[in-house]
Enzyme design. Structure first.
Site, PDB file in Angstrom:
ATOM      1  NE  ARG A  68      -3.556   0.382   2.825  1.00 19.25           N
ATOM      2  CZ  ARG A  68      -4.791   0.841   2.602  1.00 19.25           C
ATOM      3  NH1 ARG A  68      -4.985   2.101   2.343  1.00 19.25           N
ATOM      4  NH2 ARG A  68      -5.817   0.039   2.666  1.00 19.25           N
ATOM      5  CG  HIS A 112     -19.050  10.059   3.458  1.00 16.81           C
ATOM      6  ND1 HIS A 112     -18.502   8.814   3.189  1.00 16.81           N
ATOM      7  CD2 HIS A 112     -19.980   9.845   4.426  1.00 16.81           C
ATOM      8  CE1 HIS A 112     -19.060   7.910   3.957  1.00 16.81           C
ATOM      9  NE2 HIS A 112     -19.960   8.504   4.717  1.00 16.81           N
TER      10      HIS A 112
HETATM   11  C1  GAR Z   1     -20.636   8.546  -4.371  1.00 15.23           C
HETATM   12  O1  GAR Z   1     -21.917   8.371  -3.824  1.00 15.23           O
HETATM   13  C2  GAR Z   1     -19.675   9.031  -3.296  1.00 15.23           C
HETATM   14  O2  GAR Z   1     -20.248   9.923  -2.402  1.00 15.23           O
HETATM   15  C3  GAR Z   1     -19.314   7.724  -2.615  1.00 15.23           C
HETATM   16  O3  GAR Z   1     -19.167   6.803  -3.667  1.00 15.23           O
HETATM   17  C4  GAR Z   1     -20.024   7.192  -4.752  1.00 15.23           C
HETATM   18  C5  GAR Z   1     -19.193   7.293  -5.986  1.00 15.23           C
HETATM   19  O4  GAR Z   1     -19.984   7.521  -7.099  1.00 15.23           O
HETATM   20  N1  GAR Z   1     -18.111   7.865  -1.871  1.00 15.23           N
HETATM   21  C6  GAR Z   1     -17.914   7.253  -0.710  1.00 15.23           C
HETATM   22  O5  GAR Z   1     -18.702   6.491  -0.212  1.00 15.23           O
HETATM   23  C7  GAR Z   1     -16.569   7.562  -0.056  1.00 15.23           C
HETATM   24  N2  GAR Z   1     -16.594   7.206   1.317  1.00 15.23           N
HETATM   25  P1  GAR Z   1     -19.348   8.118  -8.425  1.00 15.23           P
HETATM   26  O6  GAR Z   1     -18.160   7.200  -8.774  1.00 15.23           O
HETATM   27  O7  GAR Z   1     -20.437   8.012  -9.444  1.00 15.23           O
HETATM   28  O8  GAR Z   1     -18.931   9.517  -8.148  1.00 15.23           O
END
Ligand code: GAR
Length: 204
Positions: A68, A112
């Site tokens: 990582r 988020h």
């Molecule tokens: C979104 O809903 C974002 O808020 C979430 O993943 C999705 C990505 O969608 N992020 C998290 O949960 C981070 N903790 P996208 O690839 O269509 O933007």
């Protein structure tokens, strides 16, 4: 910071928030340029969407580049090669460790899908439904060492409606994500933004 802000966007999947940011930069709502989109997964659908928008893309495959710490260092190097001023996490499903945070302290933001500090971590929308909240939403915040924790720039609330599935609620939240993330990034490039402890002050 260079004359026009230089933004690097990190994705892991679909990339709809990345698209909303790139479009906002390309049509002048954010005074910055999307200089690179980086994915930790080679099959992220967002890569094709970024290419279609004319943004350079790169993959640092987390399965190939290990451990990582080496993966993280490679991503930081790439962002530095592109002289990035601000890093936007847009569905980047990997926790950032010390190397990354130190390299870009105060210059990493994340979206988020919950009203933080409620429901950090994975499956925020599912957590909200399971808890039975009546109001859900999304948060744009600075990134620090703790998961989904740094100072909050923007939030938006949506109702949880009777009979909502996780898909229903996620779609309602996502619409707000696409609105507030570009607004928050535009604020970052405004001279008026000031962070004092947990409080983010803006002139708007
Ligand atoms: C979104 O809903 C974002 O808020 C979430 O993943 C999705 C990505 O969608 N992020 C998290 O949960 C981070 N903790 P996208 O690839 O269509 O933007």
């Amino acid at each position: 910071m260079s004359e026009k802000g230089r933004v690097g966007i990190l994705i892991s999947g679909r990339g709809s928030n990345m698209v909303s940011l790139v479009e906002a930069m390309q049509d002048g709502r954010i005074p910055a340029v999307p200089v690179v989109v980086i994915s930790n997964k080679p099959d992220a659908a967002g890569l094709e969407r970024a290419r279609a928008l004319g943004v350079p893309v790169a993959v640092v495959d987390q399965k190939q580049v290990r451990p990582r710490s080496v993966h993280e260092t490679r991503v930081v190097e790439l962002l530095n090669d592109y002289k990035v001023d601000l890093v936007c996490l847009a569905g980047y499903m990997r926790l950032l460790k010390k190397t990354f945070i130190q390299a870009f302290r105060g210059r990493i933001v994340n979206i988020h899908p919950s009203l933080l500090p409620s429901f950090p971590g994975l499956d925020a929308q599912g957590q909200a439904l399971a808890y039975g909240v009546k109001t859900a939403g999304c948060t744009v915040h600075f990134v620090d060492e703790k998961c989904d924790h740094g100072p909050i720039i923007r939030q938006a609330a949506v109702p949880v409606l009777p009979g909502d599935t996780e898909d229903d609620l996620s779609a309602r939240i996502l619409k707000q994500e696409h609105r507030i993330y570009p607004e928050a990034v535009a604020l970052f490039f405004n001279p008026g933004l000031r962070v004092e402890g947990r409080a983010v002050h803006t002139l708007d």
